[in-house]
Write an enzyme that holds these catalytic residues in place. Sequence first.
Site, PDB file in Angstrom:
ATOM      1  CG  ASP A  43      44.498  80.570  46.713  1.00 37.57           C
ATOM      2  OD1 ASP A  43      44.346  81.542  47.520  1.00 37.57           O
ATOM      3  OD2 ASP A  43      43.823  79.798  46.364  1.00 37.57           O
ATOM      4  CG  ASP A  83      40.216  78.908  51.325  1.00 39.99           C
ATOM      5  OD1 ASP A  83      40.384  78.537  52.396  1.00 39.99           O
ATOM      6  OD2 ASP A  83      39.864  80.276  51.325  1.00 39.99           O
TER       7      ASP A  83
END
Length: 183
Positions: free
Chosen positions: A9, A11
Site C-alpha cells: 500500500d 499511504d
Amino acid sequence: MMNKALFLDRDGIINVDHGYVHKIEDFEFVDGIFDLCRLATDKGYKIFVITNQAGIARGYYDKTTFEALSQWMVNVFADQGITIAKVYYCPHHPTKGVNNFVMSCVCRKPEPGMIMQAQQEFSIALAESIFIGDKISDMQAASNAGIECRILVNSRYTNESTSEQIEGVNRVNTLNQVSDYIK
C-alpha cells in the site's frame, strides 16, 4: 516462470499518511521502507505499489499530478537501488467526488482488481507473494486475490479487534518487524 511479489500500500506504508498526499514536499518516507524493499529484492520479490487514490475522484488532485508524484517516488527508490516494477492506483470512489471517477469499480480495495492486473502483466505467483498494508481493505484485497501472507501495520485505521475480522493476518507495529516474513 512465475514471480513472487511484494505488494505495498502507499499511504501509511511507503509514506507517512498525512491525508491525500499529492505533493513532493508533503511526501515523507516511512522509516524502514528502503531496507525492507532491499531485503525483498535480495530474496527475489518484484515490488509493486497498490493504492487507492480517491483524492482524484474528490478533485483534490488530478491523475497527472498523482502520476508525476509516483514517478518521483519510483526514482527515489531507484536512487536507493530498488526497482518498483509498477504503481497501480484506483482513482475511483463509489459515492464521493466531483468528476467522472465517482463510480463503483473492480480496482478499489478491498476489490482485488489492481493485484489481479499485476498478476496477469507480470506472471505473479500470488500464493508466494506478500501484501503489506495499514487498513482492513488492504487485507481484504490481498485475501480476495489469494495472497496468503498478509501483513497489517498498526495505524490509526486499526484497533485491537481488527485482525479478528480477517483470518491469517499478521500484525506488526512497524515496518522493521516485517523482515521475518520475507523468505
